[in-house]
Design an enzyme around this catalytic site. Structure first.
Site, mmCIF file in Angstrom:
data_model
loop_
_atom_site.group_PDB
_atom_site.id
_atom_site.type_symbol
_atom_site.label_atom_id
_atom_site.label_comp_id
_atom_site.label_asym_id
_atom_site.label_seq_id
_atom_site.Cartn_x
_atom_site.Cartn_y
_atom_site.Cartn_z
ATOM 1 N N GLU A 100 -4.201 -39.821 3.768
ATOM 2 C CA GLU A 100 -3.837 -38.405 3.927
ATOM 3 C C GLU A 100 -4.637 -37.919 5.129
ATOM 4 O OE1 GLU A 100 -3.889 -34.910 4.229
ATOM 5 O OE2 GLU A 100 -4.937 -34.598 2.325
ATOM 6 N N LEU A 101 -3.958 -37.799 6.275
ATOM 7 C CA LEU A 101 -4.683 -37.564 7.527
ATOM 8 C C LEU A 101 -4.431 -36.152 8.049
ATOM 9 C CD1 LEU A 101 -4.006 -41.136 8.944
ATOM 10 C CD2 LEU A 101 -5.867 -40.377 7.467
ATOM 11 N N ASN A 152 -14.075 -31.283 3.660
ATOM 12 C CA ASN A 152 -13.479 -29.937 3.728
ATOM 13 C C ASN A 152 -13.159 -29.325 2.368
ATOM 14 O OD1 ASN A 152 -11.350 -31.760 3.568
ATOM 15 N ND2 ASN A 152 -9.999 -30.582 4.905
ATOM 16 N N CYS A 209 -6.106 -29.614 6.287
ATOM 17 C CA CYS A 209 -5.030 -30.403 6.894
ATOM 18 C C CYS A 209 -3.698 -29.654 6.799
ATOM 19 C CB CYS A 209 -4.943 -31.779 6.246
ATOM 20 S SG CYS A 209 -4.918 -31.731 4.468
ATOM 21 N N LYS A 238 -16.875 -42.941 -1.665
ATOM 22 C CA LYS A 238 -17.675 -42.851 -0.434
ATOM 23 C C LYS A 238 -17.333 -41.476 0.141
ATOM 24 C CE LYS A 238 -18.273 -42.930 4.128
ATOM 25 N NZ LYS A 238 -19.259 -41.839 4.063
HETATM 26 P P1 NDP Z 1 -13.647 -38.225 9.389
HETATM 27 O O1 NDP Z 1 -12.278 -38.741 9.247
HETATM 28 O O2 NDP Z 1 -14.542 -38.887 10.344
HETATM 29 O O3 NDP Z 1 -14.362 -38.266 7.935
HETATM 30 C C1 NDP Z 1 -13.653 -38.343 6.707
HETATM 31 C C2 NDP Z 1 -14.224 -39.468 5.859
HETATM 32 O O4 NDP Z 1 -13.966 -40.735 6.469
HETATM 33 C C3 NDP Z 1 -15.740 -39.389 5.700
HETATM 34 O O5 NDP Z 1 -16.110 -39.867 4.423
HETATM 35 C C4 NDP Z 1 -16.225 -40.344 6.781
HETATM 36 O O6 NDP Z 1 -17.528 -40.830 6.533
HETATM 37 C C5 NDP Z 1 -15.184 -41.431 6.696
HETATM 38 N N1 NDP Z 1 -15.029 -42.225 7.909
HETATM 39 C C6 NDP Z 1 -15.218 -41.834 9.196
HETATM 40 N N2 NDP Z 1 -14.946 -42.859 10.034
HETATM 41 C C7 NDP Z 1 -14.577 -43.900 9.267
HETATM 42 C C8 NDP Z 1 -14.195 -45.240 9.565
HETATM 43 N N3 NDP Z 1 -14.120 -45.698 10.802
HETATM 44 N N4 NDP Z 1 -13.886 -46.054 8.527
HETATM 45 C C9 NDP Z 1 -13.950 -45.608 7.270
HETATM 46 N N5 NDP Z 1 -14.329 -44.364 6.928
HETATM 47 C C10 NDP Z 1 -14.624 -43.507 7.919
HETATM 48 O O7 NDP Z 1 -13.573 -36.691 9.662
HETATM 49 P P2 NDP Z 1 -14.604 -35.793 10.481
HETATM 50 O O8 NDP Z 1 -15.516 -35.190 9.510
HETATM 51 O O9 NDP Z 1 -15.237 -36.501 11.607
HETATM 52 O O10 NDP Z 1 -13.614 -34.725 11.066
HETATM 53 C C11 NDP Z 1 -12.954 -35.001 12.296
HETATM 54 C C12 NDP Z 1 -11.520 -34.570 12.256
HETATM 55 O O11 NDP Z 1 -10.849 -35.215 11.179
HETATM 56 C C13 NDP Z 1 -11.284 -33.111 11.979
HETATM 57 O O12 NDP Z 1 -11.441 -32.355 13.125
HETATM 58 C C14 NDP Z 1 -9.868 -33.133 11.450
HETATM 59 O O13 NDP Z 1 -8.975 -33.201 12.503
HETATM 60 C C15 NDP Z 1 -9.813 -34.407 10.662
HETATM 61 N N6 NDP Z 1 -10.023 -34.219 9.235
HETATM 62 C C16 NDP Z 1 -8.951 -34.086 8.446
HETATM 63 C C17 NDP Z 1 -9.112 -33.858 7.106
HETATM 64 C C18 NDP Z 1 -7.951 -33.707 6.214
HETATM 65 O O14 NDP Z 1 -8.049 -33.002 5.217
HETATM 66 N N7 NDP Z 1 -6.851 -34.366 6.500
HETATM 67 C C19 NDP Z 1 -10.421 -33.726 6.489
HETATM 68 C C20 NDP Z 1 -11.513 -33.919 7.421
HETATM 69 C C21 NDP Z 1 -11.293 -34.150 8.736
HETATM 70 P P3 NDP Z 1 -18.820 -40.187 7.300
HETATM 71 O O15 NDP Z 1 -18.869 -38.757 6.896
HETATM 72 O O16 NDP Z 1 -19.945 -40.984 6.776
HETATM 73 O O17 NDP Z 1 -18.560 -40.363 8.762
#
Ligand code: NDP
Length: 455
Positions: free
Chosen positions: A228-229, A131, A262, A154
């Protein structure tokens, strides 16, 4: 998820990448560890010089980097430019302040000399989201590199060109080879990395499941993590608020980054006495936003980053409607064009206790709630599994004090939207994660705080 650049405004796949194989990953981990042994010996002055150079490169080539971000994840180009500029600011901030933040701290005890020394840990893994593809990485990298750590990135699979560009910037700035490397890998490889002795700690920004899974893998190895979720930040408007300013800010705070932040304001909690007026003004502002090609300078709202995000958001909106919510504007994907476009949407009348009202809506959707008074506003604001930020609007000092004291969040902003600033710590409580980024607290997350006692 394939590692690829797919333009979210058109759906077109522009470039695909092969993921690294195990031998390639191992070679990069070796290189990181070799680089660390030399890099940890470098002075703050040298690291500062390189980080300032990285800031120079970001500023010089900001249009090129901004274009890459817009192409890969769809944020409006003007917002992408601002993001690159902010990356330069965080580099300069830590280049200037890290030597003070990490200086030995003398503590008077019954030793002849006792003090605290901050030492680097080694290779830190950063699992980053799409994002804010530049900002999220630089806010990790600037303090980590100043502290003498080396970085392994990553990045999200949909922003590989951003990930490679960042590695290149840091290398061109003068940091030695191996000090910051991009690993083009899928999420499934992250647990193996955490189990590897060459990786010392990790930070993740992203969803709750991703954070939980990283924390499990790290916990098995007793390794530190910062998470940071998500967030479902409240935006509280009380009767005494400056309504015009609050509505303008509410619109910006919800639409930030096409609604995918977020710390975007997501739940609008408004005092009944001014709710009709707020609702009317917000509707006007939302309907005036220009949705379209994110490369165009007058576009306010671009596409969502992926078809999956679009689908998830629409399902949540339909869920909110089935739970009793009413749509004032928007409410369906824009099907008259290719790409992942969702219009500005306002939903009212959702019963606050329904499960959908407690979810994070990661897109341009505002949930509007009415409350009788400040007690109800605070109660509803806190009735969330998340606790990232909160914005609250009042001109009454006593109300302001209560909001600051009683809201459960990592940050409370009074009469302003929530935003990150390198000078202030950033992070959440509850299911929004733990640990802090930015400021002095951020640089202290990935160091060994060594106690030294000399008799
Ligand atoms: P993800 O949490 O899936 O992706 C964020 C990062 O984590 C990416 O690099 C992803 O890799 C990695 N990742 C995903 N699953 C795992 C895992 N099991 N173990 C380790 N690393 C992992 O976010 P999404 O893009 O799927 O978005 C889904 C939701 O997440 C959004 O709708 C929102 O609610 C939330 N989000 C929150 C953010 C924030 O700023 N706090 C930012 C982005 C998302 P890969 O891309 O290879 O899957």
């Amino acid at each position: 998820m394939a590692i690829a650049t797919i333009n979210p405004a058109t759906g077109e796949t522009l470039k695909t990448f092969e993921a690294l194989n195990d031998a390639e990953i191992a070679a990069k981990l070796d290189l990181a560890n070799q680089a660390f042994e030399q890099y940890r010996q470098t002075s703050f002055l040298t690291r500062s010089h390189w980080l300032q150079k990285a800031a120079d490169i970001l500023e010089q080539d900001k249009a090129e980097f901004a274009k890459l971000m817009t192409l890969e994840m769809g944020k409006p180009f003007k917002a992408a430019i601002a993001e690159v500029e902010k990356c330069a600011v965080v580099c300069r901030y830590y280049a200037e302040h890290a030597p003070d933040f990490l200086a030995d701290v003398s503590v008077k005890t019954d030793a002849s000399h006792s003090f605290v020394r901050y030492q680097p840990m080694g290779a830190i893994l950063a699992v980053m989201p799409w994002n804010f593809p530049f900002w999220q990485v630089f806010r990790f990298a600037a303090p980590a590199l100043m502290a003498g750590n080396v970085g392994l990135l990553k990045h999200a699979s949909n922003v590989p060109q951003c990930a490679l560009a960042i590695e290149d910037i840091i290398r061109r700035a003068g940091f030695p080879e191996g000090v910051f490397q991009t690993l083009l890998i899928g999420a499934a490889k992250v647990a193996d990395l955490m189990a590897d002795d060459r990786v010392k700690a990790a930070t993740l920004t992203g969803s709750e499941p991703a954070g939980a899974s990283l924390a499990v893998a790290a916990g098995k190895q007793i390794k530190k993590t910062v998470l940071e979720l998500g967030g479902s930040d409240p935006f509280i408007v009380l009767e005494s608020a400056d309504l015009e300013t609050a509505v303008v800010t509410a619109t910006t705070a919800r639409m930030l980054n096409n609604g995918q932040s977020c710390i975007a304001a997501k739940r609008f909690i408004v005092a009944e006495a001014i709710a009709d007026k707020f609702e009317k003004l917000l509707l006007e502002k939302f309907e005036a936003l220009k949705v379209g090609d994110p490369m165009q300078p007058d576009t306010d709202l671009g596409p969502l980053a992926t078809p999956g995000i679009l689908q998830d958001l629409d399902q949540q909106v339909q869920g909110a409607i089935s739970s009793g919510g009413k749509v004032l504007t928007g409410g369906h994907p824009l099907s008259d064009r290719p790409g992942n476009f969702y219009p500005p949407t306002i939903i009212i009348d959702i019963p606050p206790e329904t499960p959908i009202a407690k979810e994070e809506f990661f897109g341009p959707v505002a949930l509007l709630f009415r409350v009788p008074d400040i007690d109800a506003a605070i109660k509803l604001a806190n009735d969330s599994p998340f606790g990232l930020g909160a914005s609250a609007w009042t001109t009454n000092d006593q109300e302001s004090d209560r909001l600051v004291e009683e809201i459960e969040a990592g940050a409370v902003f009074i009469n302003s939207m929530v935003k990150s600033d390198p000078r202030l710590p950033f992070g959440g409580i509850k299911r929004s994660g733990y640990g802090r980024e930015l400021s002095i607290q951020g640089i202290h997350e990935f160091v060994n705080v060594k106690t030294v006692w000399v008799k």
